[in-house]
Design a protein around this motif. Structure first.
Motif, PDB file in Angstrom:
ATOM      1  N   ALA A   1       0.841  -1.050  -0.033  1.00  0.00           N
ATOM      2  CA  ALA A   1       0.044  -0.166   0.117  1.00  0.00           C
ATOM      3  C   ALA A   1       0.973   1.181   0.077  1.00  0.00           C
ATOM      4  O   ALA A   1       0.649   2.198  -0.903  1.00  0.00           O
ATOM      5  N   LEU A   2       2.027   1.125   0.900  1.00  0.00           N
ATOM      6  CA  LEU A   2       2.837   2.323   0.818  1.00  0.00           C
ATOM      7  C   LEU A   2       3.615   2.556  -0.572  1.00  0.00           C
ATOM      8  O   LEU A   2       3.685   3.574  -1.252  1.00  0.00           O
TER       9      LEU A   2
ATOM     10  N   PRO B   1      -0.818   7.841  -6.114  1.00  0.00           N
ATOM     11  CA  PRO B   1      -1.347   9.331  -5.480  1.00  0.00           C
ATOM     12  C   PRO B   1      -0.591  10.024  -4.765  1.00  0.00           C
ATOM     13  O   PRO B   1      -1.057  11.381  -4.804  1.00  0.00           O
ATOM     14  N   LEU B   2       0.172   9.531  -3.952  1.00  0.00           N
ATOM     15  CA  LEU B   2       0.990  10.542  -3.133  1.00  0.00           C
ATOM     16  C   LEU B   2       2.489  10.988  -3.677  1.00  0.00           C
ATOM     17  O   LEU B   2       3.304  11.518  -2.881  1.00  0.00           O
ATOM     18  N   LYS B   3       2.793  10.532  -4.629  1.00  0.00           N
ATOM     19  CA  LYS B   3       3.944  10.971  -5.321  1.00  0.00           C
ATOM     20  C   LYS B   3       4.219  12.592  -5.442  1.00  0.00           C
ATOM     21  O   LYS B   3       3.186  13.210  -5.948  1.00  0.00           O
TER      22      LYS B   3
ATOM     23  N   SER C   1       7.303  10.981  -1.488  1.00  0.00           N
ATOM     24  CA  SER C   1       6.169  11.916  -1.560  1.00  0.00           C
ATOM     25  C   SER C   1       7.006  13.554  -1.336  1.00  0.00           C
ATOM     26  O   SER C   1       8.115  13.437  -1.414  1.00  0.00           O
ATOM     27  N   ALA C   2       6.151  14.584  -1.394  1.00  0.00           N
ATOM     28  CA  ALA C   2       6.789  15.839  -1.225  1.00  0.00           C
ATOM     29  C   ALA C   2       7.317  15.861   0.318  1.00  0.00           C
ATOM     30  O   ALA C   2       6.916  15.238   1.129  1.00  0.00           O
TER      31      ALA C   2
ATOM     32  N   LEU D   1       7.261  10.806   2.844  1.00  0.00           N
ATOM     33  CA  LEU D   1       7.109   9.441   2.862  1.00  0.00           C
ATOM     34  C   LEU D   1       7.991   8.953   1.828  1.00  0.00           C
ATOM     35  O   LEU D   1       8.246   9.294   0.549  1.00  0.00           O
ATOM     36  N   VAL D   2       8.586   7.673   1.832  1.00  0.00           N
ATOM     37  CA  VAL D   2       9.614   7.034   1.302  1.00  0.00           C
ATOM     38  C   VAL D   2       9.318   5.304   1.189  1.00  0.00           C
ATOM     39  O   VAL D   2       8.627   4.893   2.173  1.00  0.00           O
TER      40      VAL D   2
END
Lengths: 379, 308
Positions: free
Chosen positions: A172-173, A180-182, A192-193, A284-285
């Motif tokens: 999921a991560l 979507p969270l890239k 993520s940012a 987020l990585v």
């Protein structure tokens, strides 16, 4: 054929084990120390085999990272998530619930909290941390609720379900940081940012990276300690773990207790996850967790499921992460020595734990007893 | 969906199911003798990394397969020593084996990440491989797939019609009674645990030498755990393990199956499928709790200490 196999086994291992009349309290405290010693000895031999000076290597691994105050604050960053996960796990293990899911709950906490932080990217209010941390805690809690439901309602083996949930959480991560969270301006890297400054956990001191997550950890330690030693529900969990039949006879509700233990663990692991994301990582990585959820299992066993032991053990396990990085930097040895040392610790611990309920006595080498019937016939 | 795609899907299903069959058969034998070894993942990873290293060092893939098997056996003996001779808790020891194997394999393989090898090539069985569709699916596989068929037959036969199979079951059901009839309980358990290790090592070797073929940290990605669920799902029967493994194999290659349709799903979401399927299966089993219990070896997970 069988007796000859036994004979071989006996020559290879000329000892037998004998149950102690009662468990040795002393050994339960000595066992972790024996395990640590055996790990260090194996490490010594390993470094010799690798062709490096064992003293320098062990020094670089275990002492150099914490040879100054800055090192200790860095250790605090590793201790916080381990402590949070381990306190939650200790609750489950006390109730004999084999929850291996702290890793997944950690990841979901990071993911849920991280998503919230990204939603508040522009906000400058320091209150924004409240919904972020809540989102992290609730995500971890929800993830453990699945495990609790599967265990109590469907009687599915919690070891297998929690491990599957770990892999699902990881995917999921991965999905979120690839999709979507890239970060739209992140050159297509799967991450993520960077979170806004207001979304980052306050530092304890401006010169160090250590943040208030260590306080969360210590708070959890105190809370769980009080719960387990002073409260009615803690007492019930202890009884359930010691003797499930007695707990049932006493009318304790096993399902409720299982839910309570698993949800608490999920909430704490979720908090650990969001603290990691909004703490040292800041975004987020894919590798948000260096395996804290698994290492926390070792922490609980090594710490004898006791809060003080768990604190000490999480410092040691935290140190193995720093040691791995240190030997990579200083001696170009692989960083994965961390996992190896962690694995050896747990293995040696389980072996030494035998000494708690058993003692090992040497099988006396007796000469083959002369055949009595033969002796009689001779006489 | 055209026939060629279907053939490819079934071909890939067998390939993906093979490591699961190997591990699950090994674990089944182990559990039949009453020992629950949760360390499958650790043994597989060791088999994968050590086999891969051997392939690069010796250049001989078959030597590498043997080395994989030995690596699994070595790990299993560690587990056996702790859990059989030292009567440690099997659950904790198995977890430790997984964590230890994960750490040790990452350490050993650190300098082998990203190195490529040719891998074990498919071996076409003369004549049979020329049969349309079935030939490609069953007889154009690599030798380790054929070996998995043979090992399945072996395990099936041992439990179906040999005294050894009977003895293993006796030890797993009631070690005291087995001991009284003169069976060496610890001997049988060691044998089964080490056989399980050999199978897990072989499965790991299959991944790094034939399936992928390369080494990456944690490359088993939970296959050992899925296999553990598979054993329960198959209620300790070899033929059901075979079937279940291919079902899970199919779940792992959804991207291939979806190629023929218009659905587009992110690869990471598809990757969740085998794990979700495993949970689903575990839930299904619970509706049949009594039957599962009936098939479980009575003494599974209970250490046996001979009364001296």
């Amino acid at each position: 054929m069988h007796s000859s196999l036994n004979a071989i086994l006996e020559t290879l291992f000329p000892f037998k084990i004998e149950k102690r009349p009662s468990d040795s309290k002393l050994m339960s405290y000595l066992s972790p120390l024996i395990a640590i010693s055996l790990t260090l000895i194996s490490g010594w031999l390993l470094f010799i085999a690798l062709g490096v000076d064992p003293f320098t290597a062990l020094y670089t691994f275990f002492i150099l990272p914490i040879s100054d105050f800055y090192g200790w604050t860095e250790l605090g960053i590793k201790v916080a998530p381990l402590l949070l996960c381990a306190m939650g796990l200790s609750l489950c293990f006390k109730a004999k619930i084999w929850n291996i899911g702290a890793e997944g709950q950690f990841i979901m906490g990071a993911l849920g909290g991280g998503a919230m932080a990204l939603a508040f990217l522009e906000s400058e209010s320091s209150w924004v941390l409240v919904p972020i941390l809540m989102a992290g805690i609730l995500s971890g809690l929800a993830w453990s609720a699945i495990a609790a439901l599967l265990k109590t309602h469907f009687k599915a083996n919690e070891i297998l379900t929690t491990i599957m949930l770990n892999y699902i959480a990881l995917n999921a991560l991965l999905y979120c940081v690839h999709g979507p969270l890239k970060d739209p301006e992140g050159f297509n890297f799967p991450q993520s940012a960077l979170f806004g400054d207001a979304s980052l956990l306050p530092l304890l001191h401006d010169d160090y990276r250590l943040n208030i997550s260590l306080l969360f950890g210590l708070l959890a330690l105190t809370a769980i300690w009080t719960l387990m030693s002073r409260s009615w529900i803690g007492y019930q969990i202890n009884v359930l773990g010691e003797d499930a039949a007695a707990a049932k006879y006493a009318g304790f509700k096993e399902k409720t207790l299982s839910w309570f233990a698993l949800l608490t663990c999920g909430a704490l692991a979720g908090l650990a996850g969001v603290s990691e994301a909004t703490g040292p990582v800041g975004q987020l990585v894919p590798q948000i967790s260096p395996g804290y959820g698994y290492a926390a299992i070792i922490v609980v066993f090594l710490g004898r499921m006791h809060p003080v032991g768990i604190l000490l053990a999480s410092m040691l396990l935290g140190l193995t992460y720093m040691g791995g990085e240190m030997v990579q930097m200083e001696m170009t040895l692989p960083k994965s020595l961390t996992g190896l040392f962690q694995g050896m610790l747990l293995f040696f611990l389980l072996a030494s734990d035998l000494l708690i309920s058993y003692r090992i006595i040497r099988i006396k080498k007796t000469a083959m007893p002369s055949d009595p019937t033969h002796a009689v016939s001779q006489g | 969906m055209d026939i060629e795609l279907l053939t490819n899907i079934l071909y890939a299903t067998i390939r993906t199911g093979t490591p699961l069959i190997l591990v699950a058969l090994g674990e089944m034998v182990c559990e039949k003798s009453g020992v629950l070894n949760l360390g499958q993942e650790g043994m597989m990873l060791m088999g994968a990394v050590v086999g891969f290293m051997a392939a690069i060092t010796t250049g001989n893939l078959y030597v590498a397969v043997l080395v994989s098997i030995f690596a699994g056996m070595f790990m299993a003996s560690l587990f056996g020593f702790l859990s059989i001779s030292l009567v440690s808790n099997q659950v904790a020891t198995g977890l430790a084996l997984t964590i230890f194997g994960g750490g040790l394999s990452a350490f050993l393989g650190a300098s082998y990440v990203g190195v490529g090898i040719d891998g074990i090539q498919p071996l076409n069985i003369p004549l049979l491989s020329d049969i349309p569709v079935i030939g490609k699916i069953l007889f154009q596989q690599d030798p380790l797939v054929y070996l998995s068929f043979a090992l399945f037959a072996l395990v099936y036969w041992v439990f179906k019609s040999t005294r050894l199979g009977l003895n293993i079951r006796a030890v797993g059901e009631n070690p005291e009674a087995a001991n009284a009839t003169g069976i060496n309980v610890h001997g049988i358990r060691y044998l089964c645990v080490i056989f399980g290790g050999a199978m897990a090592g072989l499965a790991g070797g299959y991944l790094s030498l034939a399936y992928t073929p390369l080494w990456s940290e944690g490359m088993t990605a939970g296959k050992g755990w899925i296999a553990l669920s598979l054993v329960v799902f198959a209620s300790w029967k070899a033929e059901r393990i075979m079937l279940g493994a291919y079902l899970f194999g199919a779940a792992s290659i959804m991207h291939l199956i979806l190629q023929g349709t218009r659905f587009e799903v992110a690869p990471n979401l598809l990757a969740m499928l085998p794990y979700v399927a495993t949970i689903f299966v575990l839930v299904l089993l619970s509706s049949n709790h009594a039957k599962t219990k009936l098939n479980t070896p009575m003494s599974l997970g209970v250490p046996y200490r001979p009364q001296l």
